[in-house]
Write an enzyme that holds these catalytic residues in place. Structure first.
Site, PDB file in Angstrom:
ATOM      1  N   GLU A 237     -19.730   6.919  77.064  1.00 55.20           N
ATOM      2  CA  GLU A 237     -19.920   7.485  78.394  1.00 55.20           C
ATOM      3  C   GLU A 237     -21.396   7.671  78.750  1.00 55.20           C
ATOM      4  O   GLU A 237     -22.143   8.321  78.023  1.00 55.20           O
ATOM      5  CB  GLU A 237     -19.186   8.828  78.493  1.00 55.20           C
ATOM      6  CG  GLU A 237     -19.400   9.594  79.771  1.00 55.20           C
ATOM      7  CD  GLU A 237     -18.865   8.860  80.994  1.00 55.20           C
ATOM      8  OE1 GLU A 237     -19.574   8.836  82.011  1.00 55.20           O
ATOM      9  OE2 GLU A 237     -17.748   8.325  80.917  1.00 55.20           O
ATOM     10  N   THR A 279     -16.757   4.327  85.346  1.00 55.24           N
ATOM     11  CA  THR A 279     -16.121   3.985  84.070  1.00 55.24           C
ATOM     12  C   THR A 279     -14.958   3.025  84.255  1.00 55.24           C
ATOM     13  O   THR A 279     -14.778   2.086  83.469  1.00 55.24           O
ATOM     14  CB  THR A 279     -15.631   5.255  83.348  1.00 55.24           C
ATOM     15  OG1 THR A 279     -16.738   6.140  83.140  1.00 55.24           O
ATOM     16  CG2 THR A 279     -15.010   4.911  82.002  1.00 55.24           C
ATOM     17  N   HIS A 394     -21.104  13.229  79.781  1.00 58.29           N
ATOM     18  CA  HIS A 394     -20.792  13.017  81.191  1.00 58.29           C
ATOM     19  C   HIS A 394     -21.493  14.081  82.036  1.00 58.29           C
ATOM     20  O   HIS A 394     -21.594  15.236  81.628  1.00 58.29           O
ATOM     21  CB  HIS A 394     -19.275  13.098  81.416  1.00 58.29           C
ATOM     22  CG  HIS A 394     -18.812  12.529  82.726  1.00 58.29           C
ATOM     23  ND1 HIS A 394     -19.163  13.073  83.944  1.00 58.29           N
ATOM     24  CD2 HIS A 394     -18.036  11.458  83.006  1.00 58.29           C
ATOM     25  CE1 HIS A 394     -18.616  12.365  84.909  1.00 58.29           C
ATOM     26  NE2 HIS A 394     -17.930  11.372  84.368  1.00 58.29           N
ATOM     27  N   ASP A 453     -21.065   2.516  79.381  1.00 63.20           N
ATOM     28  CA  ASP A 453     -20.226   2.103  80.511  1.00 63.20           C
ATOM     29  C   ASP A 453     -20.985   2.050  81.834  1.00 63.20           C
ATOM     30  O   ASP A 453     -20.701   1.207  82.691  1.00 63.20           O
ATOM     31  CB  ASP A 453     -18.982   2.996  80.630  1.00 63.20           C
ATOM     32  CG  ASP A 453     -19.311   4.466  80.847  1.00 63.20           C
ATOM     33  OD1 ASP A 453     -20.500   4.837  80.766  1.00 63.20           O
ATOM     34  OD2 ASP A 453     -18.378   5.253  81.091  1.00 63.20           O
ATOM     35  N   HIS A 454     -21.960   2.941  82.033  1.00 60.24           N
ATOM     36  CA  HIS A 454     -22.737   2.938  83.287  1.00 60.24           C
ATOM     37  C   HIS A 454     -23.923   3.866  83.105  1.00 60.24           C
ATOM     38  O   HIS A 454     -24.087   4.496  82.049  1.00 60.24           O
ATOM     39  CB  HIS A 454     -21.885   3.375  84.487  1.00 60.24           C
ATOM     40  CG  HIS A 454     -21.201   4.694  84.304  1.00 60.24           C
ATOM     41  ND1 HIS A 454     -21.867   5.903  84.362  1.00 60.24           N
ATOM     42  CD2 HIS A 454     -19.904   4.999  84.037  1.00 60.24           C
ATOM     43  CE1 HIS A 454     -21.018   6.893  84.167  1.00 60.24           C
ATOM     44  NE2 HIS A 454     -19.812   6.384  83.952  1.00 60.24           N
TER      45      HIS A 454
END
Length: 609
Positions: A237, A279, A394, A453-454
């Site tokens: 994440e 995600t 996150h 993921d990003h």
């Protein structure tokens, strides 16, 4: 008041790049035509009370739309779209992140509505309201239309083919305004709904020809090197590449990953290519080697489509396929989408022992999540493919004191300061995860793939990022900050110091063909836009959802071509050959999704000649 307020919000709350006087003029006038039209409807009211009520309610609603974009932009550096508003099942989970972006002083965004209410409330009751005749109304709307056409004309002059070739929402807002942009978005949503009904298999001909012409053969030494091994994919994440082999006050941010990449294939020029789906978009890229949409999340907008996904293909090869994520099944509409992707089972929150003690922020901590997941893997039919989605790192990057292995950074951005602590915690959790895999006898017969993921730190924190990096975050630097780690660890092949760092420009779109080829699955006839990362013929190319792209020598972003050697702007002609490739691939991918074209591809012998 709304016109001037909107312009002030443009200049203070959005990071809209203005390059010349014409762009400034367009930005200034673009809210006006919409506001004239919408408030002009009050001229048809015969009652002063009804007219005042309409104006007040309309002012509030438009102000709310503007403020919603401000709050959304603070976290995502993006503007709202209609599909995002339909993602209501995510709102509860998004609450924690959203709350951090709402400030006490945000009432200022509604101060004109308050003033308008007071003016209406205390206006003189004996003021006579004269009716507006047809001639005056007609003249009023002609003026509004003239301003609209002037706006569009200036925008087309400044940015040709604005409404037909741009994937950049900021460009649309800058040229046609926030409110007209939302009308355009509604039009696009209606158009996309009609595309599926009108689509037929003949549209696949050009797409299939393009993909076959650009197919790259796998590396014969790597093809099937992990055949029949378990495939464990870990989505890390919000992990960006700038923390790898980096420090905070002399402390390593990712000590375990730093060591692991020495025993793995590590791709240091690998970019995330997600859009608004974050995600879920990274999952979509992994599973399908198709680009996400420019608006909303495919997981929501097209979960009923036919796909030829990684999970489905491995299922056909005899793998048990699953996803492991200690969150609600409905978040990002995963419970529906995973069925379309061909997963056998979704291990969600109900399959884990989640307590207040092992949870923080968005849910279950990565440590207990990964530990319990290995226990579940022990019961899986072999070989298996499982995709694991971590949570702790996150936004807003909250962490219990006992889980902080590194001190916070010291900058004006609390978000960036906390980010390093949650990354460090995730690194420790991954270390324990690897040891658990070894202890339970799963490690040796598995291939472990981990990727970011990003992004975690948006452009809203560029000042703090500049402080940490020790240099200004220019558009060039910002594009490079979209790099995320990709680590492919194959026991018996890459361990014991046999790893290798591979500096190929690549993206998440390349994951599916790469992993299938490692497992000995041919993808020559697949509809996909990615290329095998181990292929000697892999092209150094990664395109972002807004049409920006990275090549071996150049970065094209913010409509500017940069040299990677000098980090300075160069002639745009040097980037021109890649612009068409970017446009074509994004366009073809959109056609596949909007038209649900893969439903025709099962009969490709009949459809494609």
């Amino acid at each position: 008041m709304l016109w001037i307020k909107t312009y002030i919000v443009y200049k203070t709350s959005f990071n809209i790049k203005i390059e010349n006087f014409m762009q400034e003029l367009i930005l200034f006038i673009n809210p006006l035509s919409f506001l004239l039209f919408i408030f002009g409807l009050s001229l048809f009211f015969k009652s002063r009370k009804a007219r005042n009520r309409y104006i007040l309610i309309t002012s509030f609603l438009i102000s709310f739309i503007l403020y919603a974009n401000v709050a959304f932009y603070r976290f995502f550096t993006d503007f709202l779209t209609l599909p995002v508003l339909f993602q209501t099942s995510n709102f509860g989970d998004l609450g924690d992140s959203a709350a951090t972006e709402i400030k006490w002083f945000d009432f200022i965004y509604f101060i004109d509505v308050i003033l308008l209410f007071l003016l209406i409330k205390f206006q003189q009751r004996n003021v006579e309201m004269k009716p507006i005749n047809k001639v005056n109304r007609r003249a009023y709307f002609l003026v509004a239309a003239a301003i609209l056409f002037l706006n569009i004309g200036l925008a087309e002059t400044e940015r040709p083919q604005l409404l037909t070739r741009t994937f950049d929402r900021e460009m649309l807002v800058k040229n046609i305004g926030t409110y007209n942009y939302h009308l355009y978005d509604i039009f696009l949503q209606s158009k996309s709904s009609a595309q599926r009904a009108m689509a037929d298999g003949s549209e696949l001909v050009d797409i299939d020809n393009y993909i076959k012409a650009n197919y790259v053969r796998p590396n014969k030494d790597m093809f099937g090197i992990a055949e029949n091994k378990n495939l464990i994919v870990v989505s890390l994440e919000s992990l960006q590449n700038f923390v790898i082999n980096n420090h905070v006050y002399g402390q390593e941010v990712t000590p375990f990953l730093n060591e692991l990449i020495k025993d793995s294939y590590y791709f240091d020029e690998f970019y995330h290519q997600t859009g608004q789906g974050k995600t879920s978009d990274s999952e979509f890229l992994l599973e399908n080697s198709l680009y996400p949409l420019s608006r909303g999340a495919v997981f929501f907008t097209h979960s009923g489509n036919e796909y030829d996904a990684l999970a489905e293909k491995l299922g056909e090869k005899g793998y048990f396929t699953s996803t492991m994520h200690a969150n609600n099944k409905s978040f990002w509409n995963r419970d529906i989408m995973y069925q379309s992707l061909g997963y056998d089972y979704f291990y969600s929150a109900v399959d884990y022992e989640i307590t207040p003690e092992n949870s923080v922020g968005w849910g279950m901590k990565d440590g207990p999540f990964l530990d319990q997941s290995v226990e579940i893997m022990k019961t899986m039919k072999k070989p298996f493919y499982t995709k694991m989605i971590t949570l702790t790192n996150h936004h807003p990057f909250k962490l219990d004191e006992e889980d902080k292995f590194i001190q916070e950074y010291d900058s004006k951005s609390g978000t960036l300061n906390r980010y390093f602590t949650t990354v460090r915690y995730m690194d420790e959790a991954v270390k324990e995860f690897f040891q658990k895999l070894k202890d339970e006898g799963i490690y040796e017969n598995s291939i472990i793939v981990m990727y970011g993921d990003h992004y975690g730190i948006s452009e809203n924190h560029n000042e703090a990022m500049a402080q940490y990096l020790g240099k200004e975050v220019t558009p060039f630097v910002s594009a490079q900050l979209q790099r995320v780690p990709l680590i492919i660890h194959i026991p018996g092949v890459t361990d014991h110091g046999k790893g290798k760092t591979i500096s190929k420009v690549s993206g998440q779109i390349d994951l599916k063909p790469t992993l299938l080829h490692l497992l000995g699955v041919n993808t020559k006839n697949d509809i996909q836009f990615g290329e095998d990362l181990f292929s000697p013929n892999h092209h150094d190319f990664a395109v972002f959802r807004d049409g920006s792209f990275i090549t071996k020598d150049y970065i094209f972003t913010d409509n500017t071509c940069y040299s990677k050697d000098t980090e300075e702007p160069v002639e745009e002609a040097l980037c021109e050959p890649y612009k068409e490739k970017s446009r074509v691939e994004l366009d073809y991918s959109d056609k596949i999704i909007y038209g649900d074209l893969l439903r025709f591809y099962e009969n490709r012998d009949e459809q494609i000649q």
